[in-house]
Scaffold this motif. Structure first.
Motif, PDB file in Angstrom:
ATOM      1  N   GLY A 208       0.659  -1.048   0.081  1.00 46.95           N
ATOM      2  CA  GLY A 208       0.032   0.005   0.291  1.00 46.95           C
ATOM      3  C   GLY A 208       0.457   1.182  -0.052  1.00 46.95           C
ATOM      4  N   PHE A 209      -0.003   2.464   0.723  1.00 50.75           N
ATOM      5  CA  PHE A 209       1.189   3.189   0.261  1.00 50.75           C
ATOM      6  C   PHE A 209       1.706   3.600   1.949  1.00 50.75           C
ATOM      7  N   ILE A 210       1.478   2.882   2.882  1.00 49.16           N
ATOM      8  CA  ILE A 210       2.173   3.657   3.641  1.00 49.16           C
ATOM      9  C   ILE A 210       2.888   2.001   4.131  1.00 49.16           C
ATOM     10  N   SER A 211       3.727   1.536   3.431  1.00 50.35           N
ATOM     11  CA  SER A 211       4.267   0.000   3.457  1.00 50.35           C
ATOM     12  C   SER A 211       5.949   0.333   2.317  1.00 50.35           C
ATOM     13  N   VAL A 212       6.970  -0.279   2.766  1.00 50.54           N
ATOM     14  CA  VAL A 212       8.064  -0.672   1.807  1.00 50.54           C
ATOM     15  C   VAL A 212       8.208  -1.900   1.279  1.00 50.54           C
ATOM     16  N   PRO A 213       8.869  -1.959   0.629  1.00 51.34           N
ATOM     17  CA  PRO A 213       9.014  -3.643   0.321  1.00 51.34           C
ATOM     18  C   PRO A 213      10.860  -3.586   0.538  1.00 51.34           C
ATOM     19  N   VAL A 214      10.801  -5.413   1.243  1.00 56.30           N
ATOM     20  CA  VAL A 214      12.165  -6.031   1.469  1.00 56.30           C
ATOM     21  C   VAL A 214      13.344  -6.489   0.506  1.00 56.30           C
ATOM     22  N   HIS A 215      14.471  -6.574   0.799  1.00 57.21           N
ATOM     23  CA  HIS A 215      15.474  -6.772  -0.403  1.00 57.21           C
ATOM     24  C   HIS A 215      15.896  -7.993   0.432  1.00 57.21           C
ATOM     25  N   ALA A 216      16.600  -9.411  -1.116  1.00 56.88           N
ATOM     26  CA  ALA A 216      17.196 -10.085  -0.742  1.00 56.88           C
ATOM     27  C   ALA A 216      18.756  -9.445  -0.165  1.00 56.88           C
ATOM     28  N   SER A 217      18.788  -9.981   2.242  1.00 62.21           N
ATOM     29  CA  SER A 217      20.769  -9.197   2.330  1.00 62.21           C
ATOM     30  C   SER A 217      21.385  -9.869   2.466  1.00 62.21           C
ATOM     31  N   ILE A 218      21.519 -11.270   1.598  1.00 63.98           N
ATOM     32  CA  ILE A 218      22.767 -12.357   0.937  1.00 63.98           C
ATOM     33  C   ILE A 218      21.917 -12.405  -0.665  1.00 63.98           C
ATOM     34  N   SER A 219      23.074 -13.499  -0.918  1.00 63.97           N
ATOM     35  CA  SER A 219      22.266 -13.926  -1.711  1.00 63.97           C
ATOM     36  C   SER A 219      23.022 -15.624  -1.661  1.00 63.97           C
ATOM     37  N   GLY A 220      21.658 -16.025  -2.632  1.00 64.36           N
ATOM     38  CA  GLY A 220      21.505 -17.708  -2.396  1.00 64.36           C
ATOM     39  C   GLY A 220      20.057 -18.275  -2.829  1.00 64.36           C
ATOM     40  N   THR A 221      19.680 -19.025  -1.482  1.00 64.54           N
ATOM     41  CA  THR A 221      18.431 -19.744  -2.638  1.00 64.54           C
ATOM     42  C   THR A 221      17.090 -19.574  -1.491  1.00 64.54           C
TER      43      THR A 221
END
Lengths: 198, 445, 189, 350
Positions: free
Chosen positions: B69-82
């Protein structure tokens, strides 16, 4: 409801002072000695019984709209009778009860019983109710008067009952003593009720 | 009373700072954990929605979710892997939250789009805000409110002042302090980006005066960069770092009760957030790591650690020499407002400013006794509430007048409970009262 | 309209009955009450004018002032003194006393007619201490010159009751005031 | 995870203050005045204090055992009540007086309402009011209360009936004589002079300040009480608002109305150091449980105490009004707190 129950309910189960907290003004004011308490209690009982009977008698004649003024007239008449008679017969007692005799008119026990009981029941039951409630009120006053007179003056009905070495707790015959003793007696009765119900 | 003549606010407390254990230890990087657990909700607002599937191979910085939504942010992979699993896992807030579990391939390959961007300052406002949102930045002081929302005030609320919060008034925590010392340039440049977005005329950094080195470094950096920002040296008092208290201390403007800083033309951001904003806008680098102060009597080597988001506490603590035997309580955040954690498998999230490990002696709270109306809580309340009355009402379930008593203005700073001689946890009662008031509000529509 | 008349009629009837009953009671009790009051006053007068014959006490009454004369004989022989009623507000009530003085102004006897002072403190002005035969007022005032009475706190010789200085002082000053008034009247005459 | 972690809500640290620490610090602050009391009034004062404390503690313990509640005599509040009660009675009472007073203070003044924190009125003062109403003849006897030879200048020699030799008593009696103008009693020529010497001579004020005058055990020495109060203020266990509001009001009103007959001629020092004002203002009006928690509430509380005290002293039936004024104001505390909530941070007046 048996007639016996109507007579006795006022003494403990529905005691006007301790259970219904009615008529506290004279209770607090004149319970400083057994004699005063007894005099006040009997005067109020007389008014209560007479007014209950008369009100029960005329309950069907009186329209609902004017019942309160009529009750007051009836009660006030009996109070005035008591006032005159006590003044003539027990002059000293009348003096020490002072203003509280005329004030029986506005004692909520009497108007309360007229409204709650005598206005709805027959003469016989109203008579018993008046006697019971009056006795309950008298007993409450005498009980408080006893506590206060013994503690506050070291005497019972004016006769010293505790040795001369006892220093009376003056506060008990002063107004605060009335609040203290009525509070503790009420607390005691509540405690009994709690224990019963548990 | 003259409390406005000094740069401070009324009320407040002076708990022992307890920062000595870590304030001089430089930030060191925590080795990559073998798995990371990344909850989809690390911010205030709608949880984000996963866009990867179990078994997918991800690189560091890859997008894992899209905002909910508007008040929301995505998350990201903090390491590489599976991606090993997408399932509910324990969350610092206490409940289980849908989390993406990534098993490391130990290569730490980064998403190729990440790198220095040219002329980032010339980008238009919307693009900057988009980059900030895409980087998944949420307030890193602990409140975790999505930063892009704060930077997009409605048009009728002109912002003339931007404040950077370097107060770090919570005892024990030193992550912001170290960041200011070690990355002053990135912080100031991040600040520059934010100021350019807001169009604020005034900008400054508020720092408690128990960090003179940080104040010096920041002033020098600002001078070197030729920027007009001020550094305010603030008296040491908790909660100096609370938004409203910081604003009144620096600008003497009081945020209206029930209002937001933008109502008085102010926006406040944490120093860590400023650095993340710089990295997001100037390097397109998403928020995948943060500085965590690991400290307290219960840990062997207290230090400031740069850890990847999603690193389980167990891995972090192992890096810090492990736990002492007498551990009693693990707290995410500082001792005043932090949350006690139930498990060591809970991961570091965007708002994890510190991990405080208390020994048993400090963990057990003494028995609460009756309030003696000493009014110490009234004296220290920075919001000028009457905590004792609020708490008593909650205790005896009287909720109807709580809202009129301004219970919702409580910032839960904990000052009242800190000073209570009867050991009553006033904050606990007041939080519950707030909850009840909000519930009643919802019911009433 | 009819309803109003009916209600009014009932109310009227009841009040008439009540009034009748009350007037009956009044006529019966009135002599009793007066008798009781008279007895009370007589009792006070025998204290205030001790030594006078019970039938030798006469009320002197005119428009502005009432006092009593006491004689040893029934036929107005041997005037021993006068009695008057005086009052002053004490701690919580008017303290009314009957004071008897001889022709020279020395107090013969005194009795508190009414008071509502603090029990145990102020009320002790009218009470007998343990083992005493006289009340505090009798003990303190009898034989003293009415004009010069003052409590010890004011430098006089009336020993005030501990804790009830106000009541003690009120009685004392009321005796002085009462005597002053009486004296004015009697000298005018 | 073999170890159990504690989980509780924030904050996770406190300043390690406790009710017991506060109570015992106040007790410590009262020790000098207690020693002073024993010095001025003789060893019996110590017995009065001991009996009062023991009776308080015993009453609290017994009631709590009977009510099957945890026994909390260790928090020091019962000890404090006992000490304060003993400080407000005359050394001449028989020893059963403090015992009965302490019993009433704890049983009716405190435990009836639910124990520490729930009592609407200061238990020690309630105990004292009970004693004063019950056995006034003991409670107001101060005639032997000056064994060390301390004295008030100006006590008239020609008035031998004075048995209540506290400074305020003497003042009231002298002023009553002065204003009691019936020509029969007559104003004694030197009363005027005596009042002046009593209220404003150096000897009088000095003895009042040191405490070498008649009065209750712990109330006479302004010096020792102020020393303890300064310590408590330094420790921030008592604030300035109630005591200063209280004493300031008494000082102002006494200056206006405390003269012989003229306005604005009262001697402030005499009225501030006389009677139980210092003890009451610093140790009793400030009782945390029975005083307001709000800023304005505390100031108004102090002012209210001051007004009632002066009212009682100047026109009431008692020479001293500290006890009743604090008790009366105790009852207004819920209202004061309700009407004087602080303005919430950022609240704009509408």
């Amino acid at each position: 409801m048996s007639a016996f129950k109507e007579l006795t309910k006022g003494i403990y189960d529905q005691n006007p002072v301790f259970k219904q907290a009615l008529g506290l003004c004279p209770t607090l004011a004149v319970s400083n000695s057994v004699e005063n308490g007894l005099g006040m209690g009997l005067a109020a009982t007389f008014v209560l019984v007479c007014s209950n009977v008369i009100i029960s008698l005329i309950r069907k004649l009186v329209p609902a709209k004017i019942r309160i003024p009529v009750y007051i007239v009836v009660i006030a008449s009996f109070v005035t009778i008591v006032d005159y008679s006590m003044n003539g017969l027990f002059h000293e007692l009348h003096k020490s009860l002072g203003l509280f005799i005329p004030l029986i008119v506005v004692n909520c026990i009497i108007l309360g019983r007229a409204e709650a009981f005598a206005g709805k029941n027959n003469i016989f039951l109203s008579l018993l109710d008046g006697i019971g409630m009056g006795l309950g009120f008298t007993l409450a006053l005498v009980l408080l008067g006893t506590i206060r007179e013994i503690l506050g003056n070291g005497s019972f009905l004016g006769i010293p009952v505790i040795g001369a070495s006892f220093k009376p707790v003056l506060i008990m015959i002063l107004p605060p003593g009335a609040f203290l003793s009525i509070g503790f007696v009420m607390g005691f009765f509540n405690w009994i009720e709690n224990r019963k119900s548990n | 009373m003259g409390f406005l003549t000094k740069r401070s606010f009324s009320g407040g407390i002076h708990p022992p700072s307890s920062k000595n254990a870590t304030k001089n230890s430089a930030i060191i990087t925590c080795p990559l954990p073998s798995t990371v657990v990344i909850p989809v909700s690390q911010h205030i607002g709608a949880p984000s929605k996963p866009i990867v599937e179990v078994g997918a191979a991800v690189k560091t910085g890859d997008l894992l979710t899209e905002p909910g939504g508007f008040i929301s942010v995505p998350v990201h992979a903090s390491i590489s892997g599976t991606v090993k699993a997408i399932e509910p896992r324990p969350h610092p807030l206490g409940n289980d939250v849908l989390s993406i579990v990534i098993e490391s391939d130990e290569k730490d390959e980064w998403n190729s789009s990440i790198g220095p961007q040219k002329d980032y300052l010339q980008l238009d406002k919307q693009e900057k805000i988009r980059r900030i949102r895409d980087a998944g930045i949420a307030g890193m002081g602990g409140a975790t409110f999505p930063t892009h929302v704060k930077l997009s005030p409605p048009g009728d609320k002109p912002i003339d002042t931007f404040l950077l919060n370097g107060a770090e008034c919570e005892p024990y925590l030193t992550s912001d302090h170290r960041l200011m010392l070690e990355q002053p340039k990135k912080i100031i440049l991040g600040m520059q980006i934010i100021v350019s977005i807001l169009g604020a005329q005034n900008a400054g950094i508020g720092v408690e005066n128990n960090k003179p080195d940080a104040i010096k470094v920041l002033r020098k950096t600002i001078a070197d960069l030729g920027l007009p920002y001020k550094v305010y040296s603030l008296p040491v008092k908790y909660p100096q770092g609370a938004e409203k208290q910081l604003i009144v201390a620096v600008t003497k403007r009081a945020v209206p009760a029930g209002g937001l800083p933008m109502d008085v033309g102010c926006v406040v951001q944490n120093v860590g957030t400023a650095m993340a904003v710089y990295e997001a806008v100037a390097e397109k680098k998403p928020l995948v790591e943060r500085v965590v102060t690991v400290t307290g009597k219960g840990v062997k080597n207290p230090q400031n650690v740069l850890a990847r988001i999603g690193t389980p506490y167990s891995a972090l603590l192992e890096f810090c020499g492990g736990l002492e035997d007498n551990v009693g309580k693990i707290i995410m955040g500082g001792p005043m407002m932090g949350l006690a954690q139930a498990s060591l498998e809970i991961p570091v999230i965007k708002g994890t400013s510190g991990l405080l490990i208390l020994d048993e002696k400090f963990s057990k709270k003494p028995q609460e006794i009756t309030c003696i109306s000493c009014a110490r809580c009234v004296d220290v309340c920075p919001m000028k509430l009457v905590p004792t009355i609020l708490a008593k009402k909650v205790k005896y379930n009287i909720f109807d007048s709580l809202e009129k008593d301004n219970v919702l203005d409580c910032i839960e700073c904990g000052s009242c409970a800190y000073v209570c001689p009867s050991q009553i946890n006033l904050v606990h009662y007041i939080k519950y009262g707030k909850h009840q008031v909000m519930k009643a509000r919802k019911k009433a529509g | 309209m009819k309803d109003v008349l009916k209600i009014g009629g009932i109310l009227l009837a009841i009040t008439v009955i009540a009034a009748a009953a009350l007037s009956g009671v009044y006529s019966v009790t009135k002599p009793l009450i007066e008798d009781a009051k008279q007895k009370e006053q007589d009792a006070a007068l025998t204290v205030a004018l001790a030594g006078a014959d019970t039938s030798g006490i006469y009320k002197v009454e005119n428009e502005e002032y009432v006092y009593y004369e006491g004689f040893t004989e029934r036929e107005r022989q041997n005037l021993i003194g006068y009695a008057f009623i005086t009052s002053k507000y004490g701690y919580s009530s008017d303290i009314v006393t009957m004071v008897g003085v001889d022709t020279a102004g020395t107090i013969i006897g005194i009795k508190v007619l009414s008071q509502q002072e603090t029990p145990g403190l102020g009320t002790r002005i009218a009470e007998k201490a343990y083992g005493e035969t006289k009340t505090w007022v009798q003990k303190q005032f009898e034989g003293k010159t009415a004009m010069g009475c003052a409590v010890d706190k004011d430098g006089g010789s009336i020993i005030s009751i501990t804790g009830a200085t106000i009541s003690s002082r009120a009685v004392t000053n009321s005796v002085v005031d009462g005597y002053k008034k009486f004296n004015e009247f009697i000298t005018k005459k | 995870m073999e170890k159990k972690l504690f989980v509780s809500s924030s904050p996770h640290i406190t300043d390690r203050e406790s009710v017991a620490k506060i109570m015992f610090t106040v007790i410590a602050a009262l020790v000098p005045a207690g020693i002073g009391g024993v010095y001025f009034f003789g060893p019996k004062a110590l017995w009065v204090i001991l009996v009062s404390v023991l009776a308080s503690v015993a009453t609290e313990a017994v009631i709590q055992i009977l009510m099957k509640k945890p026994v909390t005599v260790g928090d020091g509040s019962a000890i404090l009540t006992g000490i304060l009660l003993a400080f407000t009675i005359s050394v001449q009472v028989p020893l059963w007086i403090p015992a009965v007073g302490a019993f009433f203070a704890i049983a009716v003044g405190k435990q009836v309402f639910g124990g520490l924190g729930f009592n609407p009125m200061n238990p020690a003062l309630l105990g004292r009011a009970f004693l004063l109403a019950s056995w006034p003849d003991y409670m107001i006897r101060f005639d032997l209360a000056r064994p060390r030879g301390g004295h008030l200048a100006g006590i008239p020699i020609n008035i031998d009936g004075i048995t209540e030799a506290t400074p305020l008593n003497v003042f009231r009696q002298l002023r009553d004589i002065y204003s009691n103008t019936t020509e029969f009693t007559g104003v004694q020529p030197d009363v005027h002079q005596q009042i002046d010497t009593l209220t404003s001579s150096y000897t009088s004020i000095k003895n009042l300040f040191i405490g070498d005058v008649g009065g209750c055990i712990g109330e006479t020495s302004a010096l020792l009480l102020l020393a303890g109060a300064a310590f408590l203020m330094y420790k921030r266990y008592i604030g300035w608002k109630i005591p200063f509001g209280y004493i300031g009001t008494v000082a102002l009103l006494s200056w206006i109305f405390g003269g012989k007959t003229d306005l604005f001629s009262g001697n402030i020092l005499f009225f501030v150091f006389s009677g139980g004002l210092i003890l009451g203002a610093f140790y009793m009006a400030t009782d945390m449980v029975t005083s307001p928690v709000t800023f304005r509430g505390r100031i108004l509380f102090g002012i209210g105490c001051g007004v009632i005290t002066v009212l009682i002293r100047q026109v009431g039936g008692y020479p001293e009004g500290v006890c009743y004024s604090i008790l009366l104001m105790n009852l207004t505390v819920p209202l004061l707190d309700r009407w004087n909530r602080p303005k919430v941070f950022g609240k704009v007046k509408k």
